[in-house]
Design an enzyme around this catalytic site. Structure first.
Site, mmCIF file in Angstrom:
data_model
loop_
_atom_site.group_PDB
_atom_site.id
_atom_site.type_symbol
_atom_site.label_atom_id
_atom_site.label_comp_id
_atom_site.label_asym_id
_atom_site.label_seq_id
_atom_site.Cartn_x
_atom_site.Cartn_y
_atom_site.Cartn_z
ATOM 1 N N TRP A 100 0.826 -1.211 0.000
ATOM 2 C CA TRP A 100 0.000 0.000 0.000
ATOM 3 C C TRP A 100 0.855 1.253 0.000
ATOM 4 O O TRP A 100 0.525 2.230 -0.671
ATOM 5 C CB TRP A 100 -0.980 -0.020 1.177
ATOM 6 C CG TRP A 100 -1.913 -1.185 1.111
ATOM 7 C CD1 TRP A 100 -2.013 -2.219 1.999
ATOM 8 C CD2 TRP A 100 -2.887 -1.477 0.074
ATOM 9 N NE1 TRP A 100 -2.969 -3.113 1.582
ATOM 10 C CE2 TRP A 100 -3.512 -2.691 0.414
ATOM 11 C CE3 TRP A 100 -3.257 -0.831 -1.102
ATOM 12 C CZ2 TRP A 100 -4.512 -3.272 -0.377
ATOM 13 C CZ3 TRP A 100 -4.249 -1.400 -1.897
ATOM 14 C CH2 TRP A 100 -4.865 -2.602 -1.527
ATOM 15 N N ASP A 167 -1.667 6.568 6.417
ATOM 16 C CA ASP A 167 -2.699 5.629 5.988
ATOM 17 C C ASP A 167 -2.901 4.649 7.138
ATOM 18 O O ASP A 167 -2.062 3.800 7.398
ATOM 19 C CB ASP A 167 -2.216 4.904 4.719
ATOM 20 C CG ASP A 167 -3.174 3.805 4.260
ATOM 21 O OD1 ASP A 167 -4.212 3.586 4.929
ATOM 22 O OD2 ASP A 167 -2.877 3.162 3.231
ATOM 23 N N LYS A 191 -11.801 -2.156 6.767
ATOM 24 C CA LYS A 191 -10.879 -2.965 7.548
ATOM 25 C C LYS A 191 -11.274 -2.987 9.025
ATOM 26 O O LYS A 191 -11.271 -4.041 9.639
ATOM 27 C CB LYS A 191 -9.444 -2.453 7.413
ATOM 28 C CG LYS A 191 -8.934 -2.396 5.974
ATOM 29 C CD LYS A 191 -8.495 -3.745 5.456
ATOM 30 C CE LYS A 191 -8.276 -3.810 3.942
ATOM 31 N NZ LYS A 191 -7.533 -2.716 3.349
HETATM 32 C C1 LIG Z 1 -6.918 -2.164 2.073
HETATM 33 C C2 LIG Z 1 -5.923 -1.081 2.191
HETATM 34 C C3 LIG Z 1 -5.878 -0.013 1.265
HETATM 35 C C4 LIG Z 1 -6.755 0.046 0.052
HETATM 36 O O1 LIG Z 1 -8.037 0.406 0.358
HETATM 37 P P1 LIG Z 1 -9.171 0.570 -0.753
HETATM 38 O O2 LIG Z 1 -10.282 1.117 0.077
HETATM 39 O O3 LIG Z 1 -9.438 -0.774 -1.326
HETATM 40 O O4 LIG Z 1 -8.696 1.526 -1.768
HETATM 41 C C5 LIG Z 1 -4.958 0.985 1.488
HETATM 42 N N1 LIG Z 1 -4.126 0.963 2.538
HETATM 43 C C6 LIG Z 1 -4.135 -0.043 3.434
HETATM 44 C C7 LIG Z 1 -3.194 -0.006 4.577
HETATM 45 C C8 LIG Z 1 -5.038 -1.091 3.287
HETATM 46 O O5 LIG Z 1 -5.053 -2.085 4.185
#
Ligand SMILES: *Cc1c(COP(=O)(O)O)cnc(C)c1O
Length: 354
Positions: A100, A167, A191
């Site tokens: 990511w 993030d 998540k």
């Molecule tokens: C799943 C995830 C993403 C991507 O998220 P989307 O909503 O599918 O774009 C980005 N960063 C992390 C750390 C993730 O676990």
């Protein structure tokens, strides 16, 4: 009985949240209309949005501190580019700790110079780099708090005067941090907060307005702030379920309570991974994630039996990411301790049977 759901995302949600959400689909607010068929400008939905936004700030301890909470669309993946669009003038610094991070870095390069301050790619992202320098003249520093794919987590964030962007998709609301250190936090809901379809963005408002480029409205954080996260039709169902999950968390005792539970779950599973001679962990011990535990069988010949025992025990979603292999048990907030115990029991049963 519900399965033990270790899915990495979309992930397990509290059963009572699913119950309330399903009721709201049929009859929201006792109004004999569905949540998803009323105007997002109606009083009941505006109240949902306001509550979701204020609960997010409250749980993070960021109320009345210059932060705004937004529920946007396009997933965390859209934030990869929005962050750079809104904040990158000349130079940004990125820490590369996994899939990511790499993706966020790639998007940022479209907007200016990107300095990769450190990377753990040399060892398949199995550790968190430490002791790197963040250039003082960077517009911001970006990192990924928890690496969902590899199973590592930042346990100590770097000290820096540069605005800190993170993030937190896969560990937001899971542990207490000094959230005031961060200037922008984003997290895809699916998540640890709700269903797919919305992304929570927490912004310290004073970091905005410093880039010279024109920003399209939908990608402009200030536009969304000015419209109270209602610039266009928000993903009403995803926001509602996120609100219910945040309420659930607040009623339990907030982040301090859930952090203790999460630590217990992680300790239970990692202790077994380290004790059981049939299994081994994949990443550096000091950088292990409390959310996503990655491990493999020492000998692949036990795979069929282990998978069968897991299926019989109702264990779902522990296959490792295709880029890592092995197993990955995701232990998000809503996963009960007894589900981790069920997995540990199966690991011990395999040891007895082999
Ligand atoms: C799943 C995830 C993403 C991507 O998220 P989307 O909503 O599918 O774009 C980005 N960063 C992390 C750390 C993730 O676990």
């Amino acid at each position: 009985m519900k399965k033990h759901n270790f899915s990495a995302g979309p992930c397990i949600l509290p059963q009572e949240v699913l119950q309330k959400a399903s009721e709201a689909i049929l009859n929201f607010n006792d109004d004999n209309l569905s949540l998803i068929e009323i105007s997002h400008r109606s009083k009941p939905f505006v109240a949902v949005m306001e509550k979701a936004r204020s609960l997010a700030l409250k749980l993070l301890g960021l109320e009345n501190k210059g932060y705004k909470a937004l529920f946007l669309q396009g997933g965390a993946s859209t934030e990869f580019l929005m962050v750079a669009y809104n904040l990158l003038n000349k130079k940004a610094a990125y820490l590369n700790t996994g899939t990511w991070s790499e993706k966020s870095l790639k998007e940022a390069k479209l907007f200016g110079e990107v300095v990769e301050v450190a990377s753990s790619k040399d060892k398949k992202f199995s550790y968190i780099p430490k002791g790197f320098n963040i250039p003082e003249d960077a517009d911001y520093f970006h990192c990924t708090s928890n690496n969902t794919v590899a199973g590592t987590q930042i346990h100590e964030f770097p000290e820096t005067n540069v605005p800190l962007v993170c993030d937190m998709s896969s560990d937001i609301f899971s542990r207490q941090l000094d959230f005031e250190k961060f200037d922008l936090i984003y997290a895809g809901a699916q998540k640890n907060m709700g269903p797919a379809g919305t992304t929570l963005v927490i912004i310290k408002e004073d970091i905005l307005g410093k880039v010279e480029r024109e920003i399209p409205s939908m990608l402009n954080y200030q536009v969304h702030i000015d419209k109270d996260s209602m610039f266009n039709t928000p993903p009403v169902f995803a926001v509602y379920v996120s609100m219910l999950t945040l309420e659930w968390l607040k009623d339990l005792g907030g982040i301090p309570f859930i952090e203790e539970v999460n630590n217990k779950k992680a300790a239970l599973l990692y202790t077994e991974i380290d004790r059981n001679p049939l299994f081994k962990g994949i990443v550096a011990k000091e950088d292990r994630s409390t959310m996503n535990a990655t491990f493999t069988l020492v000998d692949e010949k036990h795979k069929e039996t282990f998978d069968k025992l897991c299926a019989e025990a109702g264990i779902n979603g522990i296959n490792g990411h295709r880029s890592v292999g092995g197993y990955r048990a995701s232990m998000y907030n809503a996963l009960p301790l007894y589900s981790v115990q069920a997995l540990v029991d199966v690991m011990q049963e395999l040891e007895r049977k082999k």
